[in-house]
Design a protein around this motif. Structure first.
Motif, PDB file in Angstrom:
ATOM      1  N   GLN A 316       0.830  -1.198   0.000  1.00 30.80           N
ATOM      2  CA  GLN A 316       0.000   0.000   0.000  1.00 30.80           C
ATOM      3  C   GLN A 316       0.865   1.249   0.000  1.00 30.80           C
ATOM      4  O   GLN A 316       1.765   1.408   0.834  1.00 30.80           O
ATOM      5  CB  GLN A 316      -0.908   0.011   1.228  1.00 30.80           C
ATOM      6  CG  GLN A 316      -2.069   0.982   1.133  1.00 30.80           C
ATOM      7  CD  GLN A 316      -3.171   0.499   0.203  1.00 30.80           C
ATOM      8  OE1 GLN A 316      -3.422  -0.698   0.102  1.00 30.80           O
ATOM      9  NE2 GLN A 316      -3.836   1.425  -0.468  1.00 30.80           N
ATOM     10  N   LEU A 317       0.621   2.142  -0.964  1.00 29.52           N
ATOM     11  CA  LEU A 317       1.275   3.442  -1.025  1.00 29.52           C
ATOM     12  C   LEU A 317       0.186   4.489  -1.210  1.00 29.52           C
ATOM     13  O   LEU A 317      -0.363   4.635  -2.309  1.00 29.52           O
ATOM     14  CB  LEU A 317       2.280   3.511  -2.173  1.00 29.52           C
ATOM     15  CG  LEU A 317       3.617   2.789  -1.995  1.00 29.52           C
ATOM     16  CD1 LEU A 317       4.466   2.929  -3.254  1.00 29.52           C
ATOM     17  CD2 LEU A 317       4.379   3.339  -0.796  1.00 29.52           C
ATOM     18  N   GLY A 318      -0.148   5.190  -0.137  1.00 31.81           N
ATOM     19  CA  GLY A 318      -1.256   6.121  -0.221  1.00 31.81           C
ATOM     20  C   GLY A 318      -2.548   5.384  -0.505  1.00 31.81           C
ATOM     21  O   GLY A 318      -2.880   4.402   0.157  1.00 31.81           O
ATOM     22  N   ALA A 319      -3.268   5.820  -1.518  1.00 32.50           N
ATOM     23  CA  ALA A 319      -4.527   5.158  -1.885  1.00 32.50           C
ATOM     24  C   ALA A 319      -4.306   4.014  -2.862  1.00 32.50           C
ATOM     25  O   ALA A 319      -5.266   3.345  -3.251  1.00 32.50           O
ATOM     26  CB  ALA A 319      -5.476   6.183  -2.490  1.00 32.50           C
ATOM     27  N   SER A 320      -3.068   3.784  -3.267  1.00 37.68           N
ATOM     28  CA  SER A 320      -2.759   2.790  -4.300  1.00 37.68           C
ATOM     29  C   SER A 320      -2.139   1.537  -3.698  1.00 37.68           C
ATOM     30  O   SER A 320      -1.450   1.588  -2.681  1.00 37.68           O
ATOM     31  CB  SER A 320      -1.790   3.366  -5.331  1.00 37.68           C
ATOM     32  OG  SER A 320      -2.285   4.570  -5.888  1.00 37.68           O
ATOM     33  N   GLN A 321      -2.391   0.412  -4.365  1.00 38.82           N
ATOM     34  CA  GLN A 321      -1.660  -0.828  -4.109  1.00 38.82           C
ATOM     35  C   GLN A 321      -0.767  -1.069  -5.310  1.00 38.82           C
ATOM     36  O   GLN A 321      -1.251  -1.102  -6.448  1.00 38.82           O
ATOM     37  CB  GLN A 321      -2.616  -2.004  -3.927  1.00 38.82           C
ATOM     38  CG  GLN A 321      -3.097  -2.192  -2.515  1.00 38.82           C
ATOM     39  CD  GLN A 321      -3.655  -3.592  -2.294  1.00 38.82           C
ATOM     40  OE1 GLN A 321      -4.011  -4.283  -3.231  1.00 38.82           O
ATOM     41  NE2 GLN A 321      -3.738  -3.997  -1.047  1.00 38.82           N
ATOM     42  N   VAL A 322       0.519  -1.240  -5.079  1.00 35.14           N
ATOM     43  CA  VAL A 322       1.455  -1.346  -6.192  1.00 35.14           C
ATOM     44  C   VAL A 322       2.465  -2.446  -5.924  1.00 35.14           C
ATOM     45  O   VAL A 322       2.948  -2.604  -4.804  1.00 35.14           O
ATOM     46  CB  VAL A 322       2.144   0.015  -6.449  1.00 35.14           C
ATOM     47  CG1 VAL A 322       2.894   0.486  -5.212  1.00 35.14           C
ATOM     48  CG2 VAL A 322       3.076  -0.044  -7.631  1.00 35.14           C
TER      49      VAL A 322
END
Length: 332
Positions: A316-322
């Motif tokens: 999880q990075l902020g609102a994103s999953q990368v």
């Protein structure tokens, strides 16, 4: 209490045996070959929203779509719709009840409609099959309502598919998908076979119907420009694996994965001309023999030795999953 998602896809996998015939393999002393088309895909779709899967041809998008609607059995993982597992033992009665709620709009409106049937019969078939109407008069009336709903005339029910343009045929396909009172529709490249001028009309129609009927969409596309104004959340698929999942506004404003940035760089949009996108070379690798580590590393300008050795987990990075070791470096 938080409302449960309508669709839950967990660790979905699909492997195809693409081996040559036994005798040919034996003579050539070759082993069997397997293609991992989908490799651990997970996402959720809330009721009334649109989740878009994007990626190049061969990334596994259509395979995911067919597993979600039940046209293809997964090799592993699970699909739950309204909390009901769509594979495995048990829940047979609940699955039958759910089937009418799940429909699919296919890519090619020239191939997805039976040319021997009149439009009224094409739309009326799911109405009869799922018992939505009790007699022929009601079926005809319901088919006329659906044609009007998608911007056609009820009199068009007497015509054959070849009498319509591509955009009109896709409207018929949408009417057929709605015929069983479905509320979850999987759209597999619904506009890619249409002229650019018609694509916007179909997407606007889908958006209007979603607002009016509370529909939930899984939208499959290779083109981020198509999903930009449709999707609430976007999953970027590469060689069968999700490399980034983010809310639409977040993905377009701050893409985390280098592959996402490559796709965005190809979108002809005036407000993205100032974005410095790294040049990415090459084509999607052979899925039968994918690269080690991060499968994107042969094309990634940020790749290092770790990327070649290790497969990056989703984080999880902020609102994103990368799924990228260099995600922080990709933002800029």
């Amino acid at each position: 209490m938080t409302e449960l998602p309508l669709v839950e896809v967990t660790d979905l996998r699909r492997t195809f045996d693409v081996s040559k015939p036994w005798l040919e393999r034996t003579l050539a002393r070759e082993s069997r070959q397997f293609l991992k088309a989908v490799d651990g895909v997970s996402f959720r779709i809330r009721k009334g929203e649109t989740f878009a899967l994007v990626g190049e041809s061969g990334s596994g998008k259509s395979t995911v779509a067919r597993m979600v609607v039940g046209l293809l059995q997964p090799s592993g993982g699970e699909v739950r719709i309204a909390g009901v597992p769509m594979t495995g033992g048990g829940h047979a009665a609940e699955r039958r009840r759910l089937r009418r709620r799940i429909q699919m709009i296919f890519q090619d409106p020239f191939a997805s409609l039976d040319p021997r049937w009149r439009v009224g019969d094409i739309i009326g078939e799911p109405i009869r099959a799922f018992g939505v109407a009790e007699n022929r008069r009601d079926v005809v009336a319901r088919a006329g309502e659906l044609l009007r709903l998608v911007g056609l005339d009820p009199a068009d029910a007497q015509k054959f598919p070849h009498e319509f343009s591509g955009g009109q045929r896709q409207r018929i396909a949408i009417a057929r998908a709605l015929a069983a009172d479905s509320d979850f529709i999987v759209c597999d490249e619904p506009t890619s076979a249409l002229d650019v001028s018609v694509q916007a009309q179909i997407l606007n129609l889908m958006r209007d119907l979603q607002d009016e009927l509370g529909l939930t969409y899984l939208l499959i596309s290779h083109n981020l420009a198509v999903v930009r104004h449709m999707a609430n959340e976007i999953g970027v698929l590469y060689l069968g694996r999700l490399v980034e999942v983010a809310p639409a506004h977040e993905l377009f404003s701050a893409p985390r994965h280098p592959y996402t940035r490559m796709l965005l760089a190809a979108v002809p949009s005036m407000d993205m001309t100032d974005r410095a996108a790294p040049a990415v070379q090459g084509e999607i690798p052979n899925p039968i023999n994918p690269p080690s580590g991060c499968t994107f590393h042969p094309r990634c300008p940020l790749a290092d030795d770790r990327c070649k050795r290790e497969r990056p987990p989703a984080r999880q990075l902020g609102a994103s999953q990368v799924a990228c070791f260099k995600a922080e470096d990709a933002v800029g």
